[in-house]
Design an enzyme around this catalytic site. Structure first.
Site, mmCIF file in Angstrom:
data_model
loop_
_atom_site.group_PDB
_atom_site.id
_atom_site.type_symbol
_atom_site.label_atom_id
_atom_site.label_comp_id
_atom_site.label_asym_id
_atom_site.label_seq_id
_atom_site.Cartn_x
_atom_site.Cartn_y
_atom_site.Cartn_z
ATOM 1 N N CYS A 131 0.834 -1.199 0.000
ATOM 2 C CA CYS A 131 0.000 0.000 0.000
ATOM 3 C C CYS A 131 0.871 1.253 0.000
ATOM 4 O O CYS A 131 0.813 2.061 -0.920
ATOM 5 C CB CYS A 131 -0.929 -0.027 1.215
ATOM 6 S SG CYS A 131 -1.939 1.440 1.336
ATOM 7 N N GLU A 150 -4.187 -6.296 -2.665
ATOM 8 C CA GLU A 150 -4.310 -4.956 -3.249
ATOM 9 C C GLU A 150 -4.952 -5.030 -4.643
ATOM 10 O O GLU A 150 -5.795 -4.189 -4.987
ATOM 11 C CB GLU A 150 -2.921 -4.297 -3.360
ATOM 12 C CG GLU A 150 -2.410 -3.710 -2.064
ATOM 13 C CD GLU A 150 -3.047 -2.355 -1.736
ATOM 14 O OE1 GLU A 150 -4.145 -2.059 -2.225
ATOM 15 O OE2 GLU A 150 -2.423 -1.608 -0.964
#
Lengths: 223, 223, 223, 223
Positions: free
Chosen positions: D134, D207
């Site tokens: 992230c 993700e």
């Protein structure tokens, strides 16, 4: 040298203070006041309940099914040990209800919660290192006190010495040493040795405080 | 009656033993040996580091952003308090390096790890209840010792009394009491009161052991 | 009404979406593509490993020896279930090595880690509520699909239906419902019902996503 | 090569799938449906709340005051970022109440709870590795999309690209990479590299699923 032995060597003073504590010298000589032993037994029961939680934590912390199964074995063993303990205490006239109604002494809280917090904060190596002064230390002490039992089968603390000098207890200690070696290879770069050695030394000091508690509570009871 | 007051009432003996401990009587009278206070200060620094972790745990345990932000405030305050502490200790000739090199005493380990483990095992109420003998107790003690400071501005422990009798300290305690009330409404059916009261009593006993440690370490140092 | 039934009623839509998912309708009719089932089986093995960790967490979270022993039973059962699963998978030509080499799908990660994090953040009630859509839901589904198996002993998914419609599976569900009731009395003031209901609804939605994953992976494999 | 780059190289396919996801290609070209972006924004808010908890966990996991302070910085930054996010969402006509009333999507649950559980189960390295796709990935994506913004100041997603291509975002990523290197030296014997690489790859796959969720929710809304 095993990682456990490196840790023990690094904490030489703490280890000899723990394993050679006056509580044990008196226990070996059979002169330990019964009140000291009885109070120790009660706190040790409260201690074992938290130790069971520590092995549950080891299972939770597992990455593989093998890790989880290993934690499960320790948890099973701890829960069984509390039952053995209840029987031993019954012989000393202490009921389970009495033990469960006794408040945990600061020394009991100190070692058990140190193990639990160290294990939760860190990794499986941290957890097993914090557990090891108990698992390995008791077996080492049991082996050293065995001659006192052999010399006197009516030794007042015969049962306790027999338990920790037993084949099974020695095997548990050998397994714990091997486990720490295996976890060391997995989790310990040399640069972190000092950190883990500090954990070991702290846990060992908490064990000494646990013996001292036995003496103090015994003395207080006798007035 | 606030939940905090119910807890305090249920632990009447433990609370009066803690807040009326000989360490504090001597501190109030100005007769507390400097060695006792200095050793207490050092352990209190190690204590605060673990308390910062406990507030981080409160933020982790949050269900809402408001919960998390509340934990963050406590964490910020704790980290700031360690800095205040470093300055106070410097006046007593104790450096940060000295404090960080000092091993944690079993009494320090007992209370701090009890709070951390209780909070991790349980819910936010358990965590805040375990923290409260410290946060609220110190303010109560500070308020009670304030006259001793007003009577003698050269009181040897002026700074300590001033800190815990301060407006800010009283406010922190009032906030903690309100927080426990709010958490009680959220998490506490009446049937669980006894369990939480036991946590409060245990944490309070760990605080008494912390004062006793100050006296013991001071006596040991003076030989 | 049991607490579990209140939770199920509050999550009416989520529960019917989960227990009436197209994956199950096809499974019941025997029309579910084998690729969908095989992929589901593999992910379910990875799922079970994390579920074992969740029961270890329940033991760690225990306040009494009874709590710890209850967690231990769940952990033992989970580890045994992984072994049953390995045998079932072997019949479908899937080896343990294959399963362990398969990456966890986001849907597997979502439900398992939701349970683990919810249990760690909250209390034993939160943990058991998050586990319950699996334990209770599978038994409810098994009971509903039983007639399809009785009508056709050569049902392609006979073994799966047999397992979850079994006496043992129904008993496990009944125990889980009783456990949630007991924990509710211990930990749940009425004002917190909505919060716990949200946990239940979220966990149930994660279960639906798990069925959908089976369909999606099956479709992807068939091209 | 930094440890982060070794991890990225080992997860080559997962990383390029994540950073080159169709969601981003459409975002760069300005063709991403507004419904997809709006749904992504809402879930990203729910995501950030859990990320704040992850930084609180980092502070809890600290061994030294420096570790704790580092976690505190991340926690402060995360809480601030939720406020920025509320403002960005307001411009898209989304209120805080709307976001908080939206159920977490399985993809949101998957990544956030994976980070939290990985961090709790393992050590600080595990936690920061799980966070890094992230923190570092968004900065890498921001830098790559910057020319699209420079070519068209009226780009429909100007603000998003500006945020993640900003000096500050690039610096955060550089800090995260340095932190992982430092933690690697502390916690990673070479033999454990594969285990940590698996964590990184899994987090990266979570993700990708998060981008896919944006596309799916957008498509569902448009019917």
């Amino acid at each position: 040298m095993t990682l456990f032995n490196r840790l023990k060597t690094a904490a030489g003073t703490e280890w000899s203070t723990y394993t050679g504590h006056s509580f044990l010298q008196q226990l070996e000589a059979g002169t330990l006041p019964k009140a000291a032993f009885r109070n120790y037994l009660i706190q040790d029961y409260l201690f074992l309940i938290q130790f069971a939680r520590a092995y549950a934590l080891a299972a939770y912390k597992g990455r593989t099914l093998a890790d989880i199964t290993q934690g499960l074995r320790g948890l099973n063993a701890s829960v069984e040990e509390t039952e053995l303990h209840v029987r031993l205490c019954a012989e000393w006239g202490i009921s389970r209800e009495q033990m469960e109604a006794t408040p945990e002494h600061p020394a009991t809280v100190a070692y058990t919660r140190y193990v639990l917090d160290t294990g939760m904060r860190g990794d499986l190596l941290d957890l097993h290192v914090a557990l090891s002064p108990c698992v390995v230390g008791y077996a080492e002490i049991g082996a050293r006190l065995k001659p006192a039992l052999q010399a006197n089968p009516d030794h007042p603390y015969a049962e306790w010495i027999a338990e920790y000098s037993s084949e099974q207890s020695q095997q548990l200690a050998a397994d714990a040493i091997a486990e720490i070696d295996a976890l060391g290879e997995r989790f310990l770069p040399e640069s972190r040795f000092r950190e883990v050695a500090e954990t070991f030394a702290t846990a060992t000091r908490m064990e000494s405080a646990f013996w001292q508690m036995g003496l103090d509570l015994g003395a207080a009871e006798q007035g």
